[in-house]
Design an enzyme around this catalytic site. Sequence first.
Site, short mmCIF file in Angstrom:
data_model
loop_
_atom_site.label_atom_id
_atom_site.label_comp_id
_atom_site.label_asym_id
_atom_site.label_seq_id
_atom_site.Cartn_x
_atom_site.Cartn_y
_atom_site.Cartn_z
CE1 TYR A 156 -19.38 -33.34 26.60
CE2 TYR A 156 -18.89 -31.86 24.76
CZ TYR A 156 -18.99 -32.10 26.13
OH TYR A 156 -18.72 -31.08 27.02
CE LYS A 160 -22.10 -31.34 28.06
NZ LYS A 160 -22.39 -31.15 29.49
#
Length: 232
Positions: A156, A160
């Site tokens: 994750y 990002k």
Amino acid sequence: MTTTFITGANKGLGHETARRLLALGHTVIVGARDEERGKEAAAALGARFVRIDVTDDASVTAAAADVAAHEGVLDVLINNAGVHGPHGDPADLTGADALGVFDVNVFGVVRTITAFLPLLSRSPDPVIINVSSGMGSLAVTHDPSRIESSVVAPLYTASKAALTMLTTQYAKALKEVRVNAADPGYTATDLNGHSGPQTVTEGTDAIVRLATEEPGAGSGRLIDRDGPLALS
Ligand SMILES: NC(=O)c1ccc[n+]([C@@H]2O[C@H](COP(=O)([O-])OP(=O)(O)OC[C@H]3O[C@@H](n4cnc5c(N)ncnc54)[C@H](OP(=O)(O)O)[C@@H]3O)[C@@H](O)[C@H]2O)c1
């Protein structure tokens, strides 16, 4: 009249962004990958639904064609759809896990921007907002005073970080488009089992600000609800 397309708008931050921008007078198109959930959310909001699965080239192309046929122009594209990915032991992560997270959070944004750019180019003040995260910031995830520094989520966070870099690269490349990233902050949604302390209204402040700024507000920024964040 500002026409705004939001991916992943059937729930969570995307849904709240749709609600707030409709209240501010935008024509909002609710993008969602699931027909039933998307139609239901759009009907409740009083918006038009367009199906879009950002991992599927044909679906993204069809969504842009649908907006071209109905609205004919796009002023604001909000790349909000995102997934967290596996919550297990990082030692067990696979290449397929990584591809799955990046397919939505990064590659999906590339697909969507490419498909919608011709429509954005018809706007007098085109805007792209990528919903990134402080979890993708090296500075934030290494600041002991920030909650993000205590979380381990390799895929994750890496996705990002890539999304924030994509944002600054597109900002350099697309001089005529305002391209910025928003960090919602830790917000109670399905993404985190509703563990975040913020409400979805607080979590959408940065997105709404970027969607309602004046022309000339600047491109290539990462902002949260309190203002600009370091890009490192
Ligand atoms: N919540 C937080 O604390 C937080 C903090 C920073 C950043 N963010 C970011 O904010 C964005 C919204 O997340 P959220 O917290 O609102 O989570 P959420 O409630 O889980 O919503 C995620 C949305 O993305 C959609 N989505 C997932 N995969 C998709 C795909 N392949 N194609 C199209 N849509 C897809 C989901 O659709 P389905 O309903 O069909 O699954 C859902 O509508 C994400 O990019 C997330 O990374 C969240």
